[in-house]
Design a protein around this motif. Structure first.
Motif, PDB file in Angstrom:
ATOM      1  N   ASN A 272       0.714   7.168   2.693  1.00  0.00           N
ATOM      2  CA  ASN A 272       0.742   7.560   1.074  1.00  0.00           C
ATOM      3  C   ASN A 272       2.006   5.737   0.317  1.00  0.00           C
ATOM      4  OD1 ASN A 272       1.355   9.491  -0.960  1.00  0.00           O
ATOM      5  ND2 ASN A 272       3.424   9.258  -0.784  1.00  0.00           N
ATOM      6  N   THR A 273       2.631   5.218   1.424  1.00  0.00           N
ATOM      7  CA  THR A 273       3.176   3.733   0.809  1.00  0.00           C
ATOM      8  C   THR A 273       2.084   3.289   1.031  1.00  0.00           C
ATOM      9  OG1 THR A 273       4.971   4.595   2.808  1.00  0.00           O
ATOM     10  CG2 THR A 273       4.855   2.407   1.824  1.00  0.00           C
ATOM     11  N   GLY A 274       0.871   3.258   1.835  1.00  0.00           N
ATOM     12  CA  GLY A 274       0.097   1.831   1.368  1.00  0.00           C
ATOM     13  C   GLY A 274      -0.626   2.190   0.131  1.00  0.00           C
ATOM     14  N   VAL A 275      -0.789   3.407  -0.411  1.00  0.00           N
ATOM     15  CA  VAL A 275      -1.233   3.920  -1.523  1.00  0.00           C
ATOM     16  C   VAL A 275      -0.639   3.119  -3.202  1.00  0.00           C
ATOM     17  CG1 VAL A 275      -2.236   5.906  -2.941  1.00  0.00           C
ATOM     18  CG2 VAL A 275      -2.737   5.967  -0.653  1.00  0.00           C
ATOM     19  N   LEU A 276       0.493   4.381  -2.531  1.00  0.00           N
ATOM     20  CA  LEU A 276       1.666   3.269  -3.815  1.00  0.00           C
ATOM     21  C   LEU A 276       1.441   1.570  -4.071  1.00  0.00           C
ATOM     22  CD1 LEU A 276       4.810   5.494  -3.619  1.00  0.00           C
ATOM     23  CD2 LEU A 276       3.109   4.927  -5.549  1.00  0.00           C
ATOM     24  N   LEU A 277       1.372   0.966  -2.667  1.00  0.00           N
ATOM     25  CA  LEU A 277       1.620  -0.809  -3.443  1.00  0.00           C
ATOM     26  C   LEU A 277       0.376  -0.982  -3.388  1.00  0.00           C
ATOM     27  CD1 LEU A 277       3.423  -1.414   0.077  1.00  0.00           C
ATOM     28  CD2 LEU A 277       4.667  -1.331  -1.953  1.00  0.00           C
ATOM     29  N   TYR A 278      -0.618  -0.599  -2.558  1.00  0.00           N
ATOM     30  CA  TYR A 278      -1.603  -1.275  -3.066  1.00  0.00           C
ATOM     31  C   TYR A 278      -2.567  -0.454  -4.655  1.00  0.00           C
ATOM     32  CZ  TYR A 278      -7.226  -3.471  -3.208  1.00  0.00           C
ATOM     33  OH  TYR A 278      -7.472  -3.351  -3.211  1.00  0.00           O
TER      34      TYR A 278
ATOM     35  N   VAL B 257      -2.094  -4.736   3.889  1.00  0.00           N
ATOM     36  CA  VAL B 257      -1.152  -4.315   3.975  1.00  0.00           C
ATOM     37  C   VAL B 257      -1.347  -3.177   4.277  1.00  0.00           C
ATOM     38  CG1 VAL B 257       1.235  -3.869   2.756  1.00  0.00           C
ATOM     39  CG2 VAL B 257       0.264  -6.097   3.356  1.00  0.00           C
ATOM     40  N   PHE B 258      -2.158  -2.781   3.182  1.00  0.00           N
ATOM     41  CA  PHE B 258      -2.808  -1.093   2.697  1.00  0.00           C
ATOM     42  C   PHE B 258      -3.462  -1.238   4.282  1.00  0.00           C
ATOM     43  CE2 PHE B 258      -6.665   1.540   0.417  1.00  0.00           C
ATOM     44  CZ  PHE B 258      -5.527   2.820   1.287  1.00  0.00           C
ATOM     45  N   GLN B 259      -4.548  -1.204   4.466  1.00  0.00           N
ATOM     46  CA  GLN B 259      -5.552  -1.472   5.758  1.00  0.00           C
ATOM     47  C   GLN B 259      -3.732  -1.029   7.159  1.00  0.00           C
ATOM     48  OE1 GLN B 259      -8.215  -4.693   5.482  1.00  0.00           O
ATOM     49  NE2 GLN B 259      -9.647  -2.486   5.809  1.00  0.00           N
ATOM     50  N   VAL B 260      -3.508  -2.665   7.057  1.00  0.00           N
ATOM     51  CA  VAL B 260      -2.670  -2.500   8.283  1.00  0.00           C
ATOM     52  C   VAL B 260      -1.560  -1.492   8.156  1.00  0.00           C
ATOM     53  CG1 VAL B 260      -0.369  -3.932   9.103  1.00  0.00           C
ATOM     54  CG2 VAL B 260      -2.142  -4.853   8.447  1.00  0.00           C
ATOM     55  N   LEU B 261      -1.156  -0.372   7.100  1.00  0.00           N
ATOM     56  CA  LEU B 261      -0.986   0.725   7.263  1.00  0.00           C
ATOM     57  C   LEU B 261      -1.288   2.118   7.461  1.00  0.00           C
ATOM     58  CD1 LEU B 261       1.717   0.015   3.895  1.00  0.00           C
ATOM     59  CD2 LEU B 261       2.243   0.118   5.971  1.00  0.00           C
ATOM     60  N   ILE B 262      -2.450   2.244   7.309  1.00  0.00           N
ATOM     61  CA  ILE B 262      -3.823   3.199   7.718  1.00  0.00           C
ATOM     62  C   ILE B 262      -3.639   2.896   8.756  1.00  0.00           C
ATOM     63  CG2 ILE B 262      -6.152   3.827   7.216  1.00  0.00           C
ATOM     64  CD1 ILE B 262      -6.170   2.455   4.526  1.00  0.00           C
ATOM     65  N   PHE B 263      -3.681   1.740   9.627  1.00  0.00           N
ATOM     66  CA  PHE B 263      -3.533   1.543  10.993  1.00  0.00           C
ATOM     67  C   PHE B 263      -2.366   2.201  11.840  1.00  0.00           C
ATOM     68  CE2 PHE B 263      -2.712  -1.014  14.985  1.00  0.00           C
ATOM     69  CZ  PHE B 263      -3.734  -0.622  15.871  1.00  0.00           C
ATOM     70  N   LEU B 264      -0.932   2.031  11.016  1.00  0.00           N
ATOM     71  CA  LEU B 264       0.102   1.913  11.601  1.00  0.00           C
ATOM     72  C   LEU B 264       0.050   3.726  11.849  1.00  0.00           C
ATOM     73  CD1 LEU B 264       2.615  -0.423  10.329  1.00  0.00           C
ATOM     74  CD2 LEU B 264       1.680  -0.154  12.666  1.00  0.00           C
ATOM     75  N   GLU B 265      -0.432   4.095  10.881  1.00  0.00           N
ATOM     76  CA  GLU B 265      -0.313   5.446  10.474  1.00  0.00           C
ATOM     77  C   GLU B 265      -0.938   6.428  11.899  1.00  0.00           C
ATOM     78  OE1 GLU B 265       0.604   7.876   7.337  1.00  0.00           O
ATOM     79  OE2 GLU B 265       0.443   8.940   9.387  1.00  0.00           O
ATOM     80  N   TRP B 266      -2.542   5.881  11.698  1.00  0.00           N
ATOM     81  CA  TRP B 266      -3.206   6.027  13.050  1.00  0.00           C
ATOM     82  C   TRP B 266      -2.355   5.992  14.195  1.00  0.00           C
ATOM     83  CZ3 TRP B 266      -5.034   2.922  16.906  1.00  0.00           C
ATOM     84  CH2 TRP B 266      -5.617   3.885  17.892  1.00  0.00           C
ATOM     85  N   TYR B 267      -1.914   4.364  14.610  1.00  0.00           N
ATOM     86  CA  TYR B 267      -1.172   3.765  15.405  1.00  0.00           C
ATOM     87  C   TYR B 267      -0.316   5.616  15.957  1.00  0.00           C
ATOM     88  CZ  TYR B 267       0.421   1.093  19.676  1.00  0.00           C
ATOM     89  OH  TYR B 267       0.769   0.968  20.822  1.00  0.00           O
ATOM     90  N   ARG B 268       0.642   6.073  14.709  1.00  0.00           N
ATOM     91  CA  ARG B 268       1.612   6.532  15.398  1.00  0.00           C
ATOM     92  C   ARG B 268       1.225   8.273  15.770  1.00  0.00           C
ATOM     93  NH1 ARG B 268       6.663   4.070  11.645  1.00  0.00           N
ATOM     94  NH2 ARG B 268       7.498   6.093  12.581  1.00  0.00           N
ATOM     95  N   ASN B 269       0.396   7.857  14.294  1.00  0.00           N
ATOM     96  CA  ASN B 269       0.596   9.425  14.772  1.00  0.00           C
ATOM     97  C   ASN B 269      -0.932  10.503  15.473  1.00  0.00           C
ATOM     98  OD1 ASN B 269       2.745   9.798  13.576  1.00  0.00           O
ATOM     99  ND2 ASN B 269       1.900   9.612  11.312  1.00  0.00           N
ATOM    100  N   TYR B 270      -1.980   9.573  15.295  1.00  0.00           N
ATOM    101  CA  TYR B 270      -3.400  10.117  15.122  1.00  0.00           C
ATOM    102  C   TYR B 270      -3.674   9.601  16.428  1.00  0.00           C
ATOM    103  CZ  TYR B 270      -1.912  12.537  11.375  1.00  0.00           C
ATOM    104  OH  TYR B 270      -1.120  13.173  10.533  1.00  0.00           O
TER     105      TYR B 270
END
Lengths: 209, 266
Positions: free
Chosen positions: A148-154, A191-204
């Motif tokens: 969601n943060t990535g979506v907002l920023l990008y 940045v958006f892609q990195v945030l998507i990656f982090l989301e996956w890395y931390r939660n999925y």
């Protein structure tokens, strides 16, 4: 310096593919919103791959942009529909698609240029969903906060980038200027892609026990 | 063409500034969100800690009350039952001894019968204090009336009661809590208040249930929380909380006390 955007662009196509693949690993394990987001990543990765291929041969790839922003609008709306659970989103999705279709019917020439109004409209709507989702997450822990943060920023910042897209097709604009503006956009997308990656890395991520 | 180009080149810085502003704006939204959330989570955490602390205190009071109650029952059993049964047992063993005359046996038998009657009476009284059978059999009003009668029979108090309560407005377990509240209040009056008159009313309307209790005894300073706790008021508060009622307590030294328990009926 001017070479960097090209490299960053290549990395992004690769990253888009990687993200789609790693999200697919847990496809059957997680809920609907996750599945929709995975499909979104897959479709975006395919579109990026095709545009990248076209660009390699210096063919005009501008019409893929329509697929890009329309599928983005559909998948993102469904994604937020699943998170916000509000039927209003489906209504807005339907209305948005009607407006965009009407645009293409009334003026078929926009197929060969950036659909500035269409992209601004759809991105603004998605930004609105992201803000509403933020608001809903103030007191409760909700999933997909990083995305969601990535979506907002990008999505907020790229509205203006895509809205001025037709300017970049103009042959008289100096290449350097185009590159600099493109660099900003690519950096934000990264940045958006990195945030998507982090989301996956931390939660999925599938963790080994 | 040249003019057009110049115009478009001027647009470029505007776009750049616009994009920078949008970046700033989105960063501000994200920052605002995370800071607000931090603050909200912090306040909620504080609230939860307070809640837990309150519950812990409630639990502690409950346990203390339970222990007190056990102590009291043990004392009652020891004083009123065990000691007397000891005498019965002693007498009974005397009866069995050889060389006892029928006359002596008769006397012992009469003594045993007499003590057994008092033991029976005591055990009934203890059981009664634990759970009055009238509450179960005849309902809340009857149990409260009985409680007041017991108080009145001591001839120390003048009691006025008003009962307008339809049975089964409250569920049985809630009725027991109301009964216990009144019991505790009367206990306090007897133990500490040195009162002359007691007013008790239990009235239910369509929407509310109102319990009012008043005595004209010593009263106490409300700000002296510790003393209030000693009066079993926390038990009353807990019971009121369980049945979903609010209580308001008024008291001043030497001016008696009054307590209102109000429950909204839905």
């Amino acid at each position: 310096m001017s070479e960097i955007p090209i490299y960053l662009g290549d990395i992004q196509v690769l990253l888009a593919l990687i993200l789609a693949v790693i999200y697919f690993i847990g496809f059957s394990k997680y809920g609907k919103a996750y599945k929709i987001f995975t499909l979104y990543l897959a479709v975006i990765a395919i579109i990026q791959l095709i545009t990248f291929y076209y660009a390699l041969y210096k063919w005009n790839n501008i019409f893929f942009f329509h697929f890009y922003f329309i599928s983005q609008f559909i998948f993102m709306s469904l994604f937020y529909y699943n998170l916000l659970k509000n039927n209003f989103i489906l209504l807005i999705l339907g209305l948005g698609l009607v407006v965009i279709s009407a645009q293409f019917v009334l003026d078929p020439t926009i197929f060969y240029e950036y659909n500035t109004y269409g992209v601004s409209l759809t991105q603004s709507i998605i930004v609105l969903y992201a803000i509403i989702y933020y608001y809903r997450s103030l007191s409760v822990a909700n999933p997909f906060m990083l995305i969601n943060t990535g979506v907002l920023l990008y999505f907020i910042t790229s509205i203006l980038f895509f809205a001025s897209g037709n300017l970049f097709l103009h042959p008289d604009i100096p290449k350097e200027t185009k590159r600099y503006i493109g660099l900003i956009n690519q950096f934000l997308y990264f940045v958006f892609q990195v945030l998507i990656f982090l989301e996956w890395y931390r939660n999925y991520r599938i963790k080994k026990v | 063409m040249q003019n057009n180009l110049a115009e478009e080149i001027q647009i470029i810085p505007i776009i750049l500034i616009g994009i920078s502003l949008l970046i700033l704006m989105s960063a501000a939204i994200v920052l605002f969100f995370y800071l607000s959330r931090k603050k909200i989570v912090k306040t909620e955490l504080e609230k939860a800690t307070l809640e837990i602390q309150h519950q812990r205190e409630m639990l502690q009071t409950t346990l203390l009350t339970q222990e007190d109650e056990r102590k009291r029952i043990a004392q009652d059993l020891h004083d009123d039952i065990s000691s007397k049964l000891n005498i019965v047992s002693l007498h009974a063993s005397l009866v069995r001894e050889e060389g006892i005359t029928p006359q002596e046996a008769n006397t012992l038998g009469a003594k045993i019968a007499g003590i057994t009657t008092t033991v029976l009476e005591s055990s009934r009284r203890i059981a009664h204090a634990l759970l009055p059978p009238s509450l179960e059999k005849f309902g809340l009003v009857a149990a409260l009336e009985e409680l007041c009668d017991q108080l009145e029979s001591s001839k120390k108090y003048e009691i006025t009661t008003v009962f307008q309560y339809e049975e089964e407005i409250l569920p049985k377990d809630h009725e027991l809590h109301v009964f216990r509240i009144v019991q505790e209040l009367i206990n306090n009056t007897v133990k500490y208040a040195d009162a002359k008159t007691v007013n008790l009313s239990l009235q239910s309307t369509k929407n509310t249930l109102h319990l009012h209790y008043e005595d004209d005894g010593n009263g106490f300073d409300l700000s002296e929380g510790k003393k209030a706790k000693g009066l079993g008021l926390s038990g009353i508060k807990n019971r009121a909380a369980i049945i979903g009622a609010t209580i308001s307590l008024q008291s001043q030294p030497q001016k008696g006390m009054s307590l209102d328990v109000v429950k909204q009926l839905t």
